[in-house]
Design a protein around this motif. Structure first.
Motif, PDB file in Angstrom:
ATOM      1  N   ALA A 188       5.289  -9.112  35.424  1.00  0.00           N
ATOM      2  CA  ALA A 188       3.884  -8.744  35.245  1.00  0.00           C
ATOM      3  C   ALA A 188       3.660  -7.255  35.478  1.00  0.00           C
ATOM      4  O   ALA A 188       2.800  -6.633  34.841  1.00  0.00           O
ATOM      5  CB  ALA A 188       3.005  -9.556  36.186  1.00  0.00           C
ATOM      6  N   ASP A 189       4.400  -6.683  36.420  1.00  0.00           N
ATOM      7  CA  ASP A 189       4.265  -5.255  36.726  1.00  0.00           C
ATOM      8  C   ASP A 189       5.657  -4.693  36.981  1.00  0.00           C
ATOM      9  O   ASP A 189       6.164  -4.751  38.108  1.00  0.00           O
ATOM     10  CB  ASP A 189       3.365  -5.059  37.950  1.00  0.00           C
ATOM     11  CG  ASP A 189       3.234  -3.582  38.329  1.00  0.00           C
ATOM     12  OD1 ASP A 189       3.717  -2.733  37.566  1.00  0.00           O
ATOM     13  OD2 ASP A 189       2.643  -3.298  39.386  1.00  0.00           O
ATOM     14  N   PRO A 190       6.322  -4.171  35.950  1.00  0.00           N
ATOM     15  CA  PRO A 190       7.712  -3.713  36.107  1.00  0.00           C
ATOM     16  C   PRO A 190       7.884  -2.616  37.152  1.00  0.00           C
ATOM     17  O   PRO A 190       8.960  -2.456  37.699  1.00  0.00           O
ATOM     18  CB  PRO A 190       8.065  -3.194  34.699  1.00  0.00           C
ATOM     19  CG  PRO A 190       7.105  -3.880  33.783  1.00  0.00           C
ATOM     20  CD  PRO A 190       5.837  -4.043  34.560  1.00  0.00           C
ATOM     21  N   HIS A 191       6.836  -1.850  37.434  1.00  0.00           N
ATOM     22  CA  HIS A 191       6.974  -0.718  38.353  1.00  0.00           C
ATOM     23  C   HIS A 191       6.873  -1.143  39.812  1.00  0.00           C
ATOM     24  O   HIS A 191       7.612  -0.651  40.664  1.00  0.00           O
ATOM     25  CB  HIS A 191       5.904   0.347  38.046  1.00  0.00           C
ATOM     26  CG  HIS A 191       6.026   0.921  36.675  1.00  0.00           C
ATOM     27  ND1 HIS A 191       7.075   1.729  36.293  1.00  0.00           N
ATOM     28  CD2 HIS A 191       5.223   0.787  35.571  1.00  0.00           C
ATOM     29  CE1 HIS A 191       6.918   2.086  35.027  1.00  0.00           C
ATOM     30  NE2 HIS A 191       5.803   1.527  34.556  1.00  0.00           N
ATOM     31  N   HIS A 192       5.941  -2.028  40.124  1.00  0.00           N
ATOM     32  CA  HIS A 192       5.673  -2.321  41.532  1.00  0.00           C
ATOM     33  C   HIS A 192       5.673  -3.814  41.873  1.00  0.00           C
ATOM     34  O   HIS A 192       5.567  -4.171  43.042  1.00  0.00           O
ATOM     35  CB  HIS A 192       4.297  -1.769  41.929  1.00  0.00           C
ATOM     36  CG  HIS A 192       4.136  -0.303  41.658  1.00  0.00           C
ATOM     37  ND1 HIS A 192       4.770   0.662  42.401  1.00  0.00           N
ATOM     38  CD2 HIS A 192       3.413   0.359  40.702  1.00  0.00           C
ATOM     39  CE1 HIS A 192       4.435   1.857  41.945  1.00  0.00           C
ATOM     40  NE2 HIS A 192       3.633   1.706  40.901  1.00  0.00           N
ATOM     41  N   GLY A 193       5.768  -4.664  40.877  1.00  0.00           N
ATOM     42  CA  GLY A 193       5.581  -6.093  41.129  1.00  0.00           C
ATOM     43  C   GLY A 193       6.552  -6.682  42.130  1.00  0.00           C
ATOM     44  O   GLY A 193       6.160  -7.403  43.050  1.00  0.00           O
ATOM     45  N   ARG A 194       7.864  -6.370  41.971  1.00  0.00           N
ATOM     46  CA  ARG A 194       8.861  -6.967  42.864  1.00  0.00           C
ATOM     47  C   ARG A 194       8.686  -6.492  44.298  1.00  0.00           C
ATOM     48  O   ARG A 194       8.975  -7.232  45.246  1.00  0.00           O
ATOM     49  CB  ARG A 194      10.281  -6.632  42.375  1.00  0.00           C
ATOM     50  CG  ARG A 194      10.647  -7.262  41.045  1.00  0.00           C
ATOM     51  CD  ARG A 194      12.087  -6.909  40.673  1.00  0.00           C
ATOM     52  NE  ARG A 194      13.050  -7.456  41.620  1.00  0.00           N
ATOM     53  CZ  ARG A 194      13.592  -8.650  41.530  1.00  0.00           C
ATOM     54  NH1 ARG A 194      13.273  -9.444  40.502  1.00  0.00           N
ATOM     55  NH2 ARG A 194      14.464  -9.079  42.425  1.00  0.00           N
ATOM     56  N   ALA A 195       8.189  -5.273  44.474  1.00  0.00           N
ATOM     57  CA  ALA A 195       8.027  -4.725  45.828  1.00  0.00           C
ATOM     58  C   ALA A 195       6.831  -5.310  46.556  1.00  0.00           C
ATOM     59  O   ALA A 195       6.652  -5.061  47.738  1.00  0.00           O
ATOM     60  CB  ALA A 195       7.896  -3.206  45.762  1.00  0.00           C
TER      61      ALA A 195
END
Length: 814
Positions: free
Chosen positions: A75-82
């Motif tokens: 959903a948010d490649p930049h911050h989603g996993r963090a």
């Protein structure tokens, strides 16, 4: 942080698509309900499998979190996993206030509440309308609720109802009574036991000229309360009924906008019937206030202290008690509200609340009144200032607090589940004896009829959730403490955060310097500054971080400090304490659990050697409870394995065995000692080899195998050097002799113990040997009923030394 937005005020919503799997939705929803707070693995397992979790629950949960990270990363490649952070003892969902609808709701609702309190009714209504518009249904209505979600749903529904009540209240002030009548009819039917919606409906109908219908609402309310609960309506409802019956003209029209009088002084609130303690401080203030009155006024007296300590309550109470000395009476001014200066009558006592700086008070000095200020910092620049520093309640002042927690029925009698005095004392202690926190705890218990005192105590005992448990309505301890923290500059905030790494209790400047990474002189300067801000307490040569402030500092450290910085600070602190822990002459500090707590901190930071060193010091402290002690040794055993310290492995296995022996778990003790002996021999550690043999001999002695025990001790006793293992071997050999041959045979071996204790220069061992020799003189013979088997450890026997099993099998040695 990215573009992902979350909605939990209704079915779960995630911009970009919520996960379809029910368990994944449950994990995400639970973490979002406690956004920016750690949710333990145990809590998540209870939420997902409330009845019977599978054996692989922890592993399965890890898989769910991994899948959630992938979904959020999509959903948010930049911050989603963090966004999902692993943090002991569980996980944390990191979101900003504008990314989650529940935090936006609470922020808008708080602004609405503040506007209503200040009399800005248009703004109050607008904020609450915007807050309520965020609701799409019950909290996470598409996810099954376990205990955590159920509690959150109750809390958020209460917050929604409060926002609804305040929106209606503001709109009534704005003259919107006709528009509100249909909605209020629905609300009164939906909440038949909530008196506030019925009273709002009564007011709206009365202002519409429908007096009879307004009185009918009261009659139906009374009938419901009597039938359902056996109680009468409250005083506000009854007062409103009387006003309507009397045709009150003031009630018939909305109140004026209160902002026209904002900032003006007003009458002092009534004395708080639940005010407790503060005898010494009240006596001091009474003396100062009466002396100021007799001198003609113009004096300035300040009550200062940390946030939530009860400065305003004390000032109001003192003003009421001294009111007879002031012809103009006491008045209250909140300088945090802008407005015109008051014009008090001569001989007035002006209580000035919320002073932040001298500039708040300077304009009031020409009035010639006696000023009683409340301030966190001392406004030291004021001429002739007299200061009363207020701290938390003293322990003896909390003994009468049970009445704050007791619920009453309609006749005023205490409910059966009212807290006992000792429970109130424990709650107060867990709240750091901070009045605001104690009142928040009492409010929690009152607001949740399904909570018992045990529930409240369980929530408060868990450090990671204590500040959450101290939030109820407007009583939010974390928010009050956080405001004081945010009021500091960056350097002071950083110092405050780092001090949370010190164990609870008093500390000196050297320990603070270790945490801050500075010299002692700079640490003292930092501590003085934080003491001025009331974020630390100063007590002669020692300092203390108040308990709830310590928890806040730990939260801020985890959220705001770089992990490498924290790890370096942890190393410095642990090194400082490890040096003392290794000193056999050092007595236990005020918190015997400090080495265990620091060892846990070192372990979490991956500092394996320091974990072992600190745990070694635990053996010299006053013993914590057995569960905590066993957990500490098990942790150090794992740390020793990780750093390949074989002697430390043997040492921790032996200490675990000694703990099992003390609690009569002989089979476990024998297994652990066997492993300790194997490790010690494998790495050539003679001391630990001897200690393991001594432990095995003690087990044989307990089982009556005295010959085998004596044989096992032989190699240790034959060692040439004076070691602790040899002393312990002589001690056990004396006990064997006492069991086999009697006191005279034991005397020689206890004499050897004394000689070895002198050689080791160990005062505690020397005293043990001397006590044992005296006991042979005073209690020799078959009537011996108790033997000091180790220094400070007695065992009671039937019919003489080791003549039978201990009296209380399964209990620790006495």
């Amino acid at each position: 942080m990215g573009e992902v937005r979350f909605g939990i005020l209704g079915p779960l919503e995630v911009s970009g698509g919520a996960p379809a799997a029910a368990k994944l939705r449950g994990v995400l929803g639970t973490l979002l309900v406690r956004a920016n707070e750690v949710v333990s693995v145990d809590s998540l397992i209870d939420e997902l499998w409330p009845e019977s979790p599978p054996r692989t629950a922890a592993t399965t949960l890890q898989v769910y979190v991994s899948h959630l990270r992938k979904a959020l990363g999509t959903a948010d490649p930049h911050h989603g996993r963090a966004m999902l952070v692993t943090r002991r003892p569980g996980y944390l969902a990191r979101v900003t206030p504008d990314e989650l609808d529940s935090t936006a709701f609470l922020a808008l609702s708080r602004r609405g509440h503040r506007a209503l309190r200040e009399g800005d009714f248009a703004a109050a209504a607008d904020f609450q309308r915007r807050a309520l518009a965020l609701w799409r249904g019950p909290l996470l209505s598409d996810i099954p609720h376990g205990p955590l979600l159920e509690g959150a749903a109750v809390r958020m529904d209460e917050a929604r109802t409060t926002a609804l009540d305040e929106r209606v209240r503001a709109e009534l002030h704005l003259g919107m009574h006709r528009e509100l009548v249909p909605e209020l009819h629905e609300l009164a039917a939906e909440y038949p036991l909530r008196e506030e919606f019925h009273t709002h409906l009564m007011v709206a109908l009365y202002r519409c000229g429908r007096q009879a219908e307004a009185l009918r609402v009261f009659t139906l309310l009374r009938q419901t309360l009597v039938d359902e609960l056996g109680i009468e309506p409250g005083p506000e409802s009854r007062r409103l009924q009387r006003l309507i019956l009397a045709g009150d003209r003031e009630l018939a029209r909305p109140a004026p906008d209160a902002r026209t009088t904002r900032g003006a002084d007003r009458a002092l609130p009534r004395p708080d019937p639940s005010f407790a303690g503060r005898t010494g401080e009240l006596a001091t203030l009474d003396r100062l206030l009466r002396a100021a009155a007799s001198g003609g006024g113009g004096e300035v007296i300040a009550v200062t202290g940390m946030p939530g300590v009860g400065k305003t309550a004390l000032a109001v109470e003192a003003a009421h008690r001294a009111a007879d000395a002031y012809p103009g009476g006491p008045r209250l001014l909140d300088v945090r509200a802008a407005g015109r200066l008051p014009c008090p009558a001569p001989g007035t006592l002006l209580v000035v609340d919320g002073v932040a700086a001298e500039a708040d008070v300077q304009p009031l000095l020409p009035l010639g009144c006696t000023l009683l200020l409340t301030a966190r910092r001392v406004p030291a620049g004021l001429p002739g200032l007299r200061t009363v520093l207020l701290g938390p309640w003293r322990p003896e002042e909390t003994r009468g607090l049970a009445r704050l927690f007791g619920a009453h029925d309609a006749d005023g009698d205490h409910r059966e589940d009212a807290l006992r005095a000792q429970e109130a004392e424990e709650i107060a202690a867990l709240c750091g004896r901070l009045p605001l926190a104690v009142r928040a705890a009492a409010a929690q218990l009152a607001a949740r009829p399904h909570w018992t005192p045990a529930t409240l105590l369980t929530r408060l005992r868990a450090e990671e959730g204590r500040l959450d448990a101290l939030r109820c309505g407007d009583l939010d301890v974390r928010a009050r403490l956080r405001a004081a923290y945010e009021d500091c500059d960056d350097e002071r905030r950083r110092h405050f955060r780092l001090l949370s790494l010190l164990p609870p209790g008093p500390f000196d400047a050297e320990r603070a310097a270790a945490a801050l990474g500075t010299g002692t002189a700079r640490a003292l300067a930092a501590l003085d500054t934080l003491a001025d801000d009331r974020l630390v307490e100063a007590d002669r040569d020692a300092w203390r971080l108040p308990e709830l402030l310590r928890l806040l500092a730990a939260e801020r450290l985890a959220d705001e400090e770089d992990p490498q910085t924290v790890r370096a600070a942890v190393r410095r602190v642990c090194l400082a304490y490890a040096q003392d822990a290794a000193d056999p002459r050092r007595t236990a500090g005020p918190d015997p659990a400090a080495p265990a707590r620091l060892a846990r901190t070192a372990y979490d930071a991956g500092l394996w050697e320091l974990t072992v060193r600190l745990t070694d010091g635990l053996a010299r402290c006053a013993r914590p409870d057995a569960v905590a002690e066993e957990a500490s040794y098990a942790l150090a055993l794992d740390a020793a394995r990780r750093c390949a310290d074989r002697p430390a492995e043997a040492r921790m296995l032996r200490r675990l065995a000694e703990l099992a022996w003390r609690y009569r778990r002989f089979a476990r003790a024998r297994t652990l000692l066997g492993r300790a002996l194997e490790r010690a021999r494998g790495c050539g550690d003679a001391e630990e080899t001897g200690q393991a043999l001594v432990g095995l001999a003690e087990l044989l002695l307990d089982g009556g195998a005295t010959d085998e025990a004596a044989q096992l001790l032989g190699p240790v006793l034959d060692a040439p050097a004076a070691t602790r293992a040899r002393f312990d071997a002589a001690r056990v050999r004396a006990l064997v002799a006492l069991a086999q041959e009697g006191p005279e045979a034991a005397r020689n071996w206890f004499g050897t113990c004394l000689t070895l204790a002198d050689a080791l220069d160990e005062p505690a061992l020397r005293m043990y040997a001397r006590r044992s020799l005296r006991a042979l003189d005073t209690g020799a013979g078959a009537g011996f009923a108790a033997v000091e088997v180790r220094p400070g450890l007695w065992r009671i026997h039937q019919g003489g030394p080791f003549a039978g099993a201990p009296r209380r099998v399964g209990e620790p040695c006495r």
